[in-house]
Design a protein around this motif. Structure first.
Motif, PDB file in Angstrom:
ATOM      1  N   ALA A 194       5.798   6.739   1.346  1.00  0.00           N
ATOM      2  CA  ALA A 194       4.351   6.515   1.288  1.00  0.00           C
ATOM      3  C   ALA A 194       3.747   6.962  -0.031  1.00  0.00           C
ATOM      4  O   ALA A 194       2.733   6.425  -0.472  1.00  0.00           O
ATOM      5  CB  ALA A 194       3.673   7.241   2.448  1.00  0.00           C
ATOM      6  N   ALA A 195       4.363   7.958  -0.685  1.00  0.00           N
ATOM      7  CA  ALA A 195       3.825   8.469  -1.948  1.00  0.00           C
ATOM      8  C   ALA A 195       4.429   7.780  -3.165  1.00  0.00           C
ATOM      9  O   ALA A 195       4.130   8.157  -4.302  1.00  0.00           O
ATOM     10  CB  ALA A 195       4.039   9.975  -2.039  1.00  0.00           C
ATOM     11  N   ALA A 196       5.267   6.774  -2.955  1.00  0.00           N
ATOM     12  CA  ALA A 196       5.807   6.009  -4.086  1.00  0.00           C
ATOM     13  C   ALA A 196       4.680   5.243  -4.759  1.00  0.00           C
ATOM     14  O   ALA A 196       3.860   4.604  -4.095  1.00  0.00           O
ATOM     15  CB  ALA A 196       6.883   5.042  -3.606  1.00  0.00           C
ATOM     16  N   THR A 197       4.615   5.310  -6.068  1.00  0.00           N
ATOM     17  CA  THR A 197       3.561   4.591  -6.781  1.00  0.00           C
ATOM     18  C   THR A 197       3.870   3.101  -6.830  1.00  0.00           C
ATOM     19  O   THR A 197       5.020   2.674  -6.677  1.00  0.00           O
ATOM     20  CB  THR A 197       3.405   5.110  -8.218  1.00  0.00           C
ATOM     21  OG1 THR A 197       4.605   4.815  -8.959  1.00  0.00           O
ATOM     22  CG2 THR A 197       3.136   6.610  -8.238  1.00  0.00           C
ATOM     23  N   LEU A 198       2.835   2.311  -7.049  1.00  0.00           N
ATOM     24  CA  LEU A 198       3.037   0.872  -7.178  1.00  0.00           C
ATOM     25  C   LEU A 198       3.947   0.560  -8.354  1.00  0.00           C
ATOM     26  O   LEU A 198       4.752  -0.374  -8.300  1.00  0.00           O
ATOM     27  CB  LEU A 198       1.689   0.166  -7.347  1.00  0.00           C
ATOM     28  CG  LEU A 198       0.638   0.407  -6.256  1.00  0.00           C
ATOM     29  CD1 LEU A 198      -0.554  -0.524  -6.459  1.00  0.00           C
ATOM     30  CD2 LEU A 198       1.228   0.251  -4.873  1.00  0.00           C
ATOM     31  N   ALA A 199       3.844   1.355  -9.409  1.00  0.00           N
ATOM     32  CA  ALA A 199       4.713   1.159 -10.575  1.00  0.00           C
ATOM     33  C   ALA A 199       6.169   1.401 -10.201  1.00  0.00           C
ATOM     34  O   ALA A 199       7.066   0.638 -10.599  1.00  0.00           O
ATOM     35  CB  ALA A 199       4.291   2.086 -11.709  1.00  0.00           C
ATOM     36  N   ALA A 200       6.439   2.447  -9.432  1.00  0.00           N
ATOM     37  CA  ALA A 200       7.811   2.753  -9.024  1.00  0.00           C
ATOM     38  C   ALA A 200       8.378   1.655  -8.141  1.00  0.00           C
ATOM     39  O   ALA A 200       9.566   1.301  -8.249  1.00  0.00           O
ATOM     40  CB  ALA A 200       7.849   4.092  -8.304  1.00  0.00           C
ATOM     41  N   VAL A 201       7.563   1.099  -7.258  1.00  0.00           N
ATOM     42  CA  VAL A 201       8.019  -0.003  -6.411  1.00  0.00           C
ATOM     43  C   VAL A 201       8.415  -1.192  -7.278  1.00  0.00           C
ATOM     44  O   VAL A 201       9.477  -1.801  -7.084  1.00  0.00           O
ATOM     45  CB  VAL A 201       6.916  -0.413  -5.413  1.00  0.00           C
ATOM     46  CG1 VAL A 201       7.344  -1.654  -4.623  1.00  0.00           C
ATOM     47  CG2 VAL A 201       6.616   0.741  -4.460  1.00  0.00           C
ATOM     48  N   GLY A 202       7.583  -1.519  -8.256  1.00  0.00           N
ATOM     49  CA  GLY A 202       7.863  -2.665  -9.107  1.00  0.00           C
ATOM     50  C   GLY A 202       9.054  -2.481 -10.022  1.00  0.00           C
ATOM     51  O   GLY A 202       9.684  -3.455 -10.437  1.00  0.00           O
ATOM     52  N   GLU A 203       9.377  -1.230 -10.332  1.00  0.00           N
ATOM     53  CA  GLU A 203      10.500  -0.968 -11.233  1.00  0.00           C
ATOM     54  C   GLU A 203      11.859  -1.024 -10.536  1.00  0.00           C
ATOM     55  O   GLU A 203      12.889  -1.129 -11.198  1.00  0.00           O
ATOM     56  CB  GLU A 203      10.322   0.418 -11.873  1.00  0.00           C
ATOM     57  CG  GLU A 203       9.191   0.471 -12.890  1.00  0.00           C
ATOM     58  CD  GLU A 203       8.841   1.893 -13.289  1.00  0.00           C
ATOM     59  OE1 GLU A 203       9.478   2.830 -12.757  1.00  0.00           O
ATOM     60  OE2 GLU A 203       7.922   2.061 -14.104  1.00  0.00           O
ATOM     61  N   ILE A 250      -2.356  -6.258  -9.359  1.00  0.00           N
ATOM     62  CA  ILE A 250      -3.136  -5.167  -8.779  1.00  0.00           C
ATOM     63  C   ILE A 250      -3.632  -4.234  -9.877  1.00  0.00           C
ATOM     64  O   ILE A 250      -2.838  -3.601 -10.574  1.00  0.00           O
ATOM     65  CB  ILE A 250      -2.299  -4.372  -7.764  1.00  0.00           C
ATOM     66  CG1 ILE A 250      -1.838  -5.276  -6.619  1.00  0.00           C
ATOM     67  CG2 ILE A 250      -3.102  -3.194  -7.214  1.00  0.00           C
ATOM     68  CD1 ILE A 250      -0.900  -4.602  -5.648  1.00  0.00           C
ATOM     69  N   ALA A 251      -4.930  -4.175 -10.058  1.00  0.00           N
ATOM     70  CA  ALA A 251      -5.556  -3.219 -10.972  1.00  0.00           C
ATOM     71  C   ALA A 251      -4.911  -3.247 -12.355  1.00  0.00           C
ATOM     72  O   ALA A 251      -4.504  -4.294 -12.841  1.00  0.00           O
ATOM     73  CB  ALA A 251      -5.515  -1.819 -10.367  1.00  0.00           C
ATOM     74  N   ILE A 278      -3.734   2.489 -13.219  1.00  0.00           N
ATOM     75  CA  ILE A 278      -3.938   2.662 -11.782  1.00  0.00           C
ATOM     76  C   ILE A 278      -2.614   2.549 -11.036  1.00  0.00           C
ATOM     77  O   ILE A 278      -2.334   3.324 -10.115  1.00  0.00           O
ATOM     78  CB  ILE A 278      -4.947   1.632 -11.242  1.00  0.00           C
ATOM     79  CG1 ILE A 278      -6.323   1.863 -11.869  1.00  0.00           C
ATOM     80  CG2 ILE A 278      -5.025   1.695  -9.723  1.00  0.00           C
ATOM     81  CD1 ILE A 278      -6.941   3.194 -11.528  1.00  0.00           C
ATOM     82  N   ARG A 279      -1.782   1.592 -11.421  1.00  0.00           N
ATOM     83  CA  ARG A 279      -0.497   1.405 -10.722  1.00  0.00           C
ATOM     84  C   ARG A 279       0.417   2.612 -10.897  1.00  0.00           C
ATOM     85  O   ARG A 279       1.306   2.850 -10.070  1.00  0.00           O
ATOM     86  CB  ARG A 279       0.193   0.132 -11.199  1.00  0.00           C
ATOM     87  CG  ARG A 279      -0.548  -1.137 -10.831  1.00  0.00           C
ATOM     88  CD  ARG A 279       0.303  -2.375 -10.975  1.00  0.00           C
ATOM     89  NE  ARG A 279       0.694  -2.670 -12.328  1.00  0.00           N
ATOM     90  CZ  ARG A 279      -0.002  -3.420 -13.183  1.00  0.00           C
ATOM     91  NH1 ARG A 279      -1.165  -3.928 -12.807  1.00  0.00           N
ATOM     92  NH2 ARG A 279       0.438  -3.663 -14.406  1.00  0.00           N
TER      93      ARG A 279
END
Length: 290
Positions: A68-77, A91-92, A96-97
């Motif tokens: 749940a605390a994974a950042t959007l950037a980490a998901v995309g990487e 997204i933003a 922000i990501r």
């Protein structure tokens, strides 16, 4: 209210304990902190997930588990989640990501929360921790009614879609860094594979496979207070080919029966309903022919 304490628990169980005392859960702070700064937050304590060990991202045997605390950037990487990158890039901003988290995206109001739309299309499952232990809940239920008192989403699991079955399209005022007018995410399978550039062309550039739809899940954002499934469109598409006419019919069915649009600074409710069929159809146009 003035924030008097920020707790930084080091486990999910400690997060639950702090939350039970009335603190607000905070992931990256991109939603919570503006409320705190404006004095609109009705709490005096925050519970940060930064040190709780809930930021892992892994893909194993075709199943993704994202903390749940994974950042959007980490998901995309993560290489195993490359199919989500086009959605995440809309997204933003990068700043922000780098802060916003998957967990926060589940609870942000529309027309934001595009990753939540994707998770709904993926039929994801939320892992929830609470005073009575842990339980699994469909993401659709969390998006619809939230979590219980003292509970917190600790992770989300989703099956990674097969190549050629994932579709995403977002209509917005700017090319990037803008809230949604309409967001469409889908996992759709056809009898002979999926929509490809080798199929039959139609008048608007849509290229389809010759097979019929065998399974379909479509999620919509920007057209209701929370992400919703386009169940009317799904029902209409099953057993039929992905042609221009069929997709338009499906979009019109969704506009009539699946959404509850609203007015905001980005678009009116009337406009969102009017353009939904167009953008649902565009979600299935392969990038090679756009």
């Amino acid at each position: 209210m003035v924030i008097q304490a920020v707790h930084m628990p080091e486990s999910a169980e400690a997060v639950v304990a702090c939350s039970a005392r009335g603190g607000w859960i905070m992931g990256g702070g991109t939603v919570v902190m503006p409320l705190v700064s404006s004095g609109a937050a009705p709490v005096t304590e925050l519970v940060s997930l930064r040190r709780a060990g809930l930021d892992g991202v892994e893909v194993r045997d075709g199943v993704a588990r994202i903390g749940a605390a994974a950042t959007l950037a980490a998901v995309g990487e993560h290489p195993g989640l490359a199919f989500l990158r086009p959605a995440l890039r809309t997204i933003a901003s990068p700043t922000i990501r780098n802060q916003a988290t998957l967990g926060g995206n589940l609870f942000v109001a529309q027309p934001y929360g595009d990753l939540a739309v994707c998770l709904l299309a993926l039929d994801a499952t939320c892992e929830i921790a609470g005073p009575d232990g842990r339980r699994d809940v469909p993401v659709a239920d969390v998006l619809g009614s939230g979590v219980g008192s003292g509970e917190v989403v600790v992770a989300v699991r989703a099956t990674v879609p097969e190549p050629g079955t994932w579709y995403y399209h977002k209509a917005m005022r700017r090319r990037l860094n803008s809230a949604a007018i309409v967001t469409v995410a889908s996992v759709t399978r056809t009898a002979d594979g999926a929509v490809t550039g080798d199929g039959v062309g139609t008048s608007d550039g849509l290229v389809t496979s010759d097979g019929v739809v065998t399974s379909v899940a479509i999620a919509l954002g920007g057209v209701a207070p929370r992400p919703v499934r386009a169940v009317s469109a799904e029902r209409l598409l099953r057993g039929r080919p992905l042609t221009h006419e069929v997709l338009t019919e499906a979009g019109e069915a969704a506009a009539r029966g699946d959404i509850d649009p609203f007015d905001d600074a980005y678009a009116s409710a009337w406009y969102r309903r009017r353009v939904l069929p167009v953008h649902l159809r565009r979600a299935f146009i392969p990038p090679v022919v756009r």
